[in-house]
Design a protein around this motif. Structure first.
Motif, short mmCIF file in Angstrom:
data_model
loop_
_atom_site.label_atom_id
_atom_site.label_comp_id
_atom_site.label_asym_id
_atom_site.label_seq_id
_atom_site.Cartn_x
_atom_site.Cartn_y
_atom_site.Cartn_z
N ALA A 63 -1.58 10.37 -27.15
CA ALA A 63 -0.57 10.91 -27.48
C ALA A 63 0.23 10.92 -26.57
CB ALA A 63 -0.59 12.25 -28.45
N SER B 218 3.28 14.95 -33.15
CA SER B 218 3.29 15.39 -34.98
C SER B 218 1.56 14.31 -34.58
CB SER B 218 4.33 13.60 -35.83
OG SER B 218 3.68 12.62 -34.84
N LYS B 219 1.02 13.60 -34.05
CA LYS B 219 -0.51 13.20 -34.39
C LYS B 219 -1.36 14.34 -34.48
CE LYS B 219 0.38 9.24 -31.51
NZ LYS B 219 -0.88 7.86 -31.00
N ASP C 240 15.86 14.91 -28.81
CA ASP C 240 15.85 13.33 -29.40
C ASP C 240 16.61 12.47 -28.96
OD1 ASP C 240 14.78 10.76 -30.74
OD2 ASP C 240 15.80 11.35 -32.71
N ASP D 197 3.42 13.46 -28.72
CA ASP D 197 4.05 13.32 -29.31
C ASP D 197 2.57 14.41 -30.26
OD1 ASP D 197 3.99 12.01 -32.14
OD2 ASP D 197 3.38 10.33 -32.15
N GLN E 271 6.67 17.54 -33.08
CA GLN E 271 7.63 16.17 -32.89
C GLN E 271 7.39 16.04 -31.05
OE1 GLN E 271 12.40 15.86 -33.77
NE2 GLN E 271 12.47 17.34 -35.29
N GLN E 272 8.36 14.64 -31.04
CA GLN E 272 7.91 15.26 -29.79
C GLN E 272 8.29 16.37 -28.51
OE1 GLN E 272 7.20 11.38 -26.78
NE2 GLN E 272 6.61 10.63 -29.53
N TRP F 264 -3.96 15.28 -24.49
CA TRP F 264 -2.72 14.34 -25.60
C TRP F 264 -3.08 12.84 -25.20
CZ3 TRP F 264 -0.29 16.55 -28.35
CH2 TRP F 264 -0.18 18.12 -28.75
N THR G 218 3.34 9.49 -24.23
CA THR G 218 4.40 8.95 -24.84
C THR G 218 5.22 7.99 -23.95
OG1 THR G 218 6.07 9.86 -25.74
CG2 THR G 218 4.36 9.28 -27.23
#
Length: 244
Positions: free
Chosen positions: A36, A53-54, A133, A51, A60-61, A31, A38
């Protein structure tokens, strides 16, 4: 739940995860290579936030966690466990329990995938779950602000729901409870299981949680926790169980 065997000999169990997931996805270096990562959470060991979504816009996360031993056995084997069967490995057992609870609507993180790498009689393991989230653990929250009486009662009712259905959490402590704007979640179900709700294990589970609050308060005198708060939780817990 899908099962994928890789060229390296590892076994990956996946739930609602991209089909092309590889063993490298369980390591933080992968990652980092995609810029990615975070964040992280540091306890005895580091848990990483990435992340996803990359790589896949539908994701998502995620939270990456490697399984490490604790206690005295850690000095002998840092992260290896004795292999008996795939379903009994720490990662697959936790993923299976999480999937069961998630599908029933319990407030737990969405399960993503588990990785088991076997080497003879031993194995190492990893887990990926979806990050909740906007959540923070109770120690982080209570170190900044107090919860209302209604929130303590809501937490008691939340725990009662798990206990009523026989959900045993092996490490129920203040850091394994997340709070969002309107909801509580339980996390880290390593060694968790479904037990008979009539087996009288619930009291010890609650006592463990109370000890953790008192322990955190001893370390953080500013922690917004009082015995009155616990009584709000405790009464709401027993009231919820009595009504079921």
């Amino acid at each position: 739940m899908k099962l994928k065997k890789t060229a390296t000999g590892s076994i990956t169990y996946c739930e609602q995860t991209p089909q092309e997931i590889e063993v490298t996805w369980f390591g933080v270096d992968f990652w980092r290579g995609h810029s990615a990562v975070t964040g992280s959470s540091k306890g005895r060991y580091t848990t990483w936030f990435v992340d996803a979504s990359k790589l896949d816009p539908t994701q998502q996360q995620w939270v990456l966690r490697h399984y490490y031993r604790g206690g005295l056995i850690e000095k002998v084997s840092r992260d290896q466990y004795f292999f008996t069967s795939l379903k009994n490995t720490r990662a697959v057992a936790e993923l299976t329990l999480l999937e069961n609870l998630y599908q029933q609507g319990f407030p737990v993180p969405k399960p993503i995938a588990a990785n088991v790498e076997r080497n003879g009689l031993w194995y190492r393991a990893d887990l990926i779950i979806e990050r909740v989230d906007g959540a923070e653990d109770l120690v982080a929250r209570l170190s900044k602000t107090a919860m209302t009486t209604e929130q303590w009662q809501s937490l008691g009712q939340c725990i009662a729901r798990f206990h009523h259905h026989g959900v045993y959490h092996a490490d129920l402590n203040a850091k394994n409870i997340l709070i969002t704007a309107d909801k509580f979640y339980l996390i880290d179900f390593d060694r968790g299981e479904i037990r008979s709700p009539k087996a009288n294990w619930q009291r010890a589970n609650l006592d463990r949680l109370l000890r953790s609050f008192r322990k955190e308060l001893a370390k953080l005198p500013q922690l917004a926790f009082t015995e009155a708060d616990w009584q709000h939780l405790h009464r709401a817990y027993h009231s919820a169980l009595a009504s079921k």
